[in-house]
Design a protein around this motif. Sequence first.
Motif, short mmCIF file in Angstrom:
data_model
loop_
_atom_site.label_atom_id
_atom_site.label_comp_id
_atom_site.label_asym_id
_atom_site.label_seq_id
_atom_site.Cartn_x
_atom_site.Cartn_y
_atom_site.Cartn_z
N ASN A 99 41.07 0.57 18.89
CA ASN A 99 42.18 -0.18 18.32
C ASN A 99 41.92 -1.68 18.44
O ASN A 99 42.47 -2.36 19.30
N PRO A 100 41.06 -2.22 17.57
CA PRO A 100 40.76 -3.67 17.64
C PRO A 100 41.97 -4.50 17.24
O PRO A 100 42.84 -4.05 16.50
N ASN A 101 42.00 -5.70 17.79
CA ASN A 101 43.07 -6.64 17.44
C ASN A 101 42.68 -7.36 16.15
O ASN A 101 41.92 -8.32 16.17
N GLU A 102 43.19 -6.89 15.02
CA GLU A 102 42.71 -7.36 13.72
C GLU A 102 43.49 -8.56 13.17
O GLU A 102 43.01 -9.25 12.26
N LEU A 103 44.68 -8.80 13.67
CA LEU A 103 45.49 -9.92 13.19
C LEU A 103 45.95 -10.77 14.37
O LEU A 103 46.08 -10.27 15.48
#
Length: 228
Positions: free
Chosen positions: A217-221
Amino acid sequence: MPTKVNHVSAADHDIVTVAVAAAEAHTSGEIVTVVAAQSNDYDDVALVWASVGAFLAMSLAALFPGFYRGIYDGLTGGWGHELTANQWLGIVIAFGVVKWIGIWLILLWRPLRLALTPRAIKAARVRARAVDLFKVGTEAKTLGRTGVLLYLSLKEHRADIVADEAIAAKVAPEVWGDAMDALVERVRAGQPGEGMAAAVTGMGAVLAQHFPKGEDNPNELPDRLIEI
């Protein structure tokens, strides 16, 4: 260099950033927060009010010609010549034009223009601005289409939530109601940062139900509060 925008305090920024990080710790959803001073200038509202005022002024002059002819006689000291129908029509039109210009000039003062804007129009303009910002900075910016934008417009005391495709398919707009109520209540109390943080917490709880956090679950924003 462009002037830095400061609608809220540094403490408000910290409060919102911490709330976003905490909310996203339990969900694969990505929350973007944006705050603006005002969503629209409402110039068209000023034009409408000016036009309505001019129309009413000319209508009154047409309905009560004796009263306005009396004013004309008073201004001319009774020495004015008898007006023809065309001359009187010209005066009525000129009166309407002066009235239009006067109202328009008064409504150049933005606080009054905003106060005279109907609530439904404010809501629609805030929603339109939120959608525009969502399309630019949030829509389709995550792999799972799980981005959601929280937008606050301070002078209108209004906010909106716009969700990406995957979230919108599972979460009806009315589900965000409690989060929005908490936000607006605190904004009216002069606590925009706490209001946005409360809304983010509520949004995070909803997202955790439908989009729990996965192993990858990468931090995309960005978690930070964005000012425009």
